[in-house]
Structures are given as structure tokens and as C-alpha cells.
Design a protein around this motif. Structure first.
Motif, mmCIF file in Angstrom:
data_model
loop_
_atom_site.group_PDB
_atom_site.id
_atom_site.type_symbol
_atom_site.label_atom_id
_atom_site.label_comp_id
_atom_site.label_asym_id
_atom_site.label_seq_id
_atom_site.Cartn_x
_atom_site.Cartn_y
_atom_site.Cartn_z
ATOM 1 N N CYS A 73 -5.900 1.236 2.067
ATOM 2 C CA CYS A 73 -4.986 0.499 3.169
ATOM 3 C C CYS A 73 -3.918 1.215 3.869
ATOM 4 O O CYS A 73 -3.775 1.214 4.966
ATOM 5 C CB CYS A 73 -4.210 -0.510 2.505
ATOM 6 S SG CYS A 73 -5.408 -2.013 1.676
ATOM 7 N N SER A 74 -3.433 2.350 3.248
ATOM 8 C CA SER A 74 -2.472 3.131 3.957
ATOM 9 C C SER A 74 -3.227 4.309 5.005
ATOM 10 O O SER A 74 -2.530 4.141 6.153
ATOM 11 C CB SER A 74 -1.736 4.117 2.936
ATOM 12 O OG SER A 74 -1.089 3.479 2.057
ATOM 13 N N TYR A 101 -1.654 -4.237 5.846
ATOM 14 C CA TYR A 101 -0.271 -4.311 5.627
ATOM 15 C C TYR A 101 -0.166 -5.525 4.667
ATOM 16 O O TYR A 101 0.737 -5.481 3.578
ATOM 17 C CB TYR A 101 0.681 -4.798 6.806
ATOM 18 C CG TYR A 101 1.240 -3.778 7.507
ATOM 19 C CD1 TYR A 101 1.782 -2.686 6.868
ATOM 20 C CD2 TYR A 101 1.431 -3.755 8.967
ATOM 21 C CE1 TYR A 101 2.123 -1.311 7.767
ATOM 22 C CE2 TYR A 101 2.038 -2.592 9.614
ATOM 23 C CZ TYR A 101 2.132 -1.474 9.150
ATOM 24 O OH TYR A 101 2.784 -0.602 9.747
ATOM 25 N N LEU A 104 -1.016 -4.488 1.293
ATOM 26 C CA LEU A 104 0.011 -3.707 0.691
ATOM 27 C C LEU A 104 1.382 -4.350 0.128
ATOM 28 O O LEU A 104 2.372 -3.753 -0.106
ATOM 29 C CB LEU A 104 0.394 -2.582 1.829
ATOM 30 C CG LEU A 104 -0.773 -1.430 1.883
ATOM 31 C CD1 LEU A 104 -0.255 -0.530 3.285
ATOM 32 C CD2 LEU A 104 -0.881 -0.447 0.717
#
Length: 310
Positions: A73-74, A101, A104
Motif C-alpha cells: 500500500c505504501s 490509505y 493503511l
């Protein structure tokens, strides 16, 4: 058949060919190889220096979709941010970054991206659903004053609204991975089909109000062909309950729960259907799941009492 596989063609493949090969890998569920091909296409464009910002933005958004699928995800956030710097307010990177986001648990940033996407194109159901989920999550996390803690939501200029909500001729949907990729369909849903799905759902709702559940089922079924949406499934399930088609009702709720595992309506209506099908154990399990989310839900508590007596 991929460019650069099996010998000397590696450098011969054009960025366009690499992108198409990447899309092919994406559709086959090969997200790592797809990301690699998009990276090669980007590197070539940067080396030649003649790439349009939009072209590079699409490749970054495509690679972000691969990262999202692989749970990186990052990396997805980083690629979407770069894509949006090149093509501000492009809808796909906005939605993919919002999804990353959300995964996360950075709910306020996800909320801002979903809200921004709706300014670009108000018919995108994924963004409506995302806003609803983030509102719930932020309310739980930050209490009633959650809005005061939000980062500012950018104002989308009118030029961007018309530009990004209408698919451009140069970039047909099939050339990019789907926005939310529900079943890995190439291209995702177009704004036009999403809008048509929404209108059909509204027509279904009107028939429900008139008590014509059969006609409502027809409209919801047409809508679901265009867009698999949680609320449409739960609405059709309600009609099936009224029509005493309990198996179909339970099935629709199961589909809705695949999209939103804690959906209260889906759990309640499936419990109702299962009760009618005399599967009391599964029905009780659904009500107990529902009560974890809404412990004071009176209808659910009442149904649980009936089930315990059954």
C-alpha cells in the motif's frame, strides 16, 4: 509473446507495447510481472524525454494498481501521488490512493481522496461507498468532531471535472487496469455505465415504494449487471424476502457481504431468510455478527429472541 521475453527483443519493445503487455499480465492476475513491465515503459519514456505527463501518469497509476493488488500500500500511495502531480485530479490514481490509505488505516486521508474523486465525477459508486465507510470509521475513531480534524479537501476546477469524468479517446478503458478491479475485469466501470446502474437502482427503489417487488427485482438485476454494488444486493434481497424467495434473498446478502463484510442490512436480511429456510444456527450466527457492530439494534435483538424460541 511478451516483449523482451526469450531473447533479443528487450530493448526493441516500445513503451506502448510494454504498457499493453503489462495490462495483459494484470488481467491474468500476474501483478508483479505487470508492475515490472510498467516500470520498464516508464524508464524508456524518461530516457527518451519525449513523454507526455498524461502518458507517464497512466503508467504510474497502472503500476499503483499492481501494488494495491499485492498489498504494497505504501508503494501504491507513492505511485498515485506521482501520477497526480503529473495529471492533477485524475480519477483512477485518486481512487487507488484512497483504497491504499484505507488499507493503511489512514482514514482521514482516504476520506479526502474519496471526496475529491466525487467532485471530479459524482457518479463513481466506489467513491460514495468509500466516503460512507470512512465517515463511520472516523466517527468511531475521533467522535462527533471528526470533521474538524480532517486535512483540507481540495476544490476541483471545472476543467478537471469535465476532463476526467469523460473517458478520453486516447486512453480507452481496456488499456488501464480497473479502478477497483472487482472481478479483474479489464478497464473497470465507465462513468456512463455507473450512472446507468445508479438510475436503474433508483427505478428499483421507486417500485419498492409502490410495493411492486417483482418489477423492482428486474431493475436491480439490470443495475447489478453494470455495477456490483452492496446496496443494490441488499435492496434486491429485501424484494426476494417479500416475494418469499428466501434462497435468492440469502444469496444476495452473501454477495453484499463479500463487498462489505460488516454490512448490517445484509446480515439482518440473510438472518431473516435463513430463519425462513429453518437454518436457525446460521441465522443466529448472522444476528450475533450484526450485534457486534450495532449492539442496540432493536430489530436484530427481537429476531434473536424469536430464533432462540424457534
Amino acid at each position: 509473446r511478451l516483449p523482451g521475453r526469450g531473447g533479443g527483443g528487450a530493448m526493441a519493445a516500445s513503451p506502448g507495447a510494454l504498457r499493453r503487455a503489462g495490462n495483459e499480465e494484470f488481467r491474468r492476475g500476474q501483478y508483479g510481472p505487470a508492475a515490472e513491465l510498467y516500470s520498464r515503459a516508464l524508464a524508456q519514456l524518461e530516457a527518451t524525454g519525449d513523454a507526455s505527463a498524461e502518458e507517464r501518469s497512466v503508467l504510474l497509476a497502472n503500476r499503483a494498481a499492481c501494488h494495491l493488488k499485492d498489498g504494497a500500500c505504501s508503494l501504491c500511495v507513492a505511485d498515485c501521488t506521482s501520477a497526480l502531480e503529473l495529471a492533477p485530479f485524475a480519477i483512477k490514481p485518486l481512487l487507488r490512493r484512497a483504497a491504499a490509505y484505507e488499507a493503511l488505516e489512514r482514514y482521514s486521508l482516504a476520506y479526502v481522496d474519496y471526496k475529491t474523486a466525487l467532485q471530479v465525477d459524482c457518479s463513481v459508486q466506489a467513491a460514495h461507498d468509500g466516503v460512507n465507510r470512512m465517515t463511520k470509521a472516523l466517527l468511531e475513531k475521533d467522535g462527533v468532531n471528526w470533521r474538524q480534524k480532517l486535512p483540507p479537501i481540495p476544490t476541483v476546477p471545472v476543467s478537471a471535472q469535465t476532463r476526467w469524468s469523460i473517458p478520453s479517446a486516447q486512453s480507452p478503458g481496456a488499456n488501464t487496469p480497473p479502478t477497483t478491479a472487482p472481478q479483474g475485469e479489464p478497464g473497470g466501470n465507465t462513468a456512463a455505465s455507473m450512472e446507468r446502474a445508479r438510475m436503474l437502482k433508483e427505478e428499483g427503489n421507486e417500485f419498492v415504494k409502490k410495493g411492486n417487488h417483482k418489477k423492482a427485482v428486474e431493475k436491480y438485476s439490470e443495475s447489478l449487471k453494470l455495477n456490483k454494488e452492496c446496496a443494490t444486493y441488499t435492496n434486491r434481497a429485501l424484494c426476494y424476502l417479500n416475494l418469499k424467495q428466501y434462497k435468492e434473498a440469502a444469496q444476495d446478502c452473501t454477495e453484499a457481504l463479500k463487498l462489505d463484510p460488516k454490512n448490517v442490512k445484509a446480515l439482518y436480511r440473510r438472518a431473516q431468510a435463513l430463519k425462513e429456510l429453518k437454518d436457525y444456527k446460521s441465522s443466529i450466527a448472522d444476528i450475533k455478527s450484526l450485534l457486534k457492530t450495532e449492539p442496540k439494534n432493536t430489530a436484530a435483538l427481537r429476531l434473536l429472541q424469536e430464533l432462540n424460541r424457534a
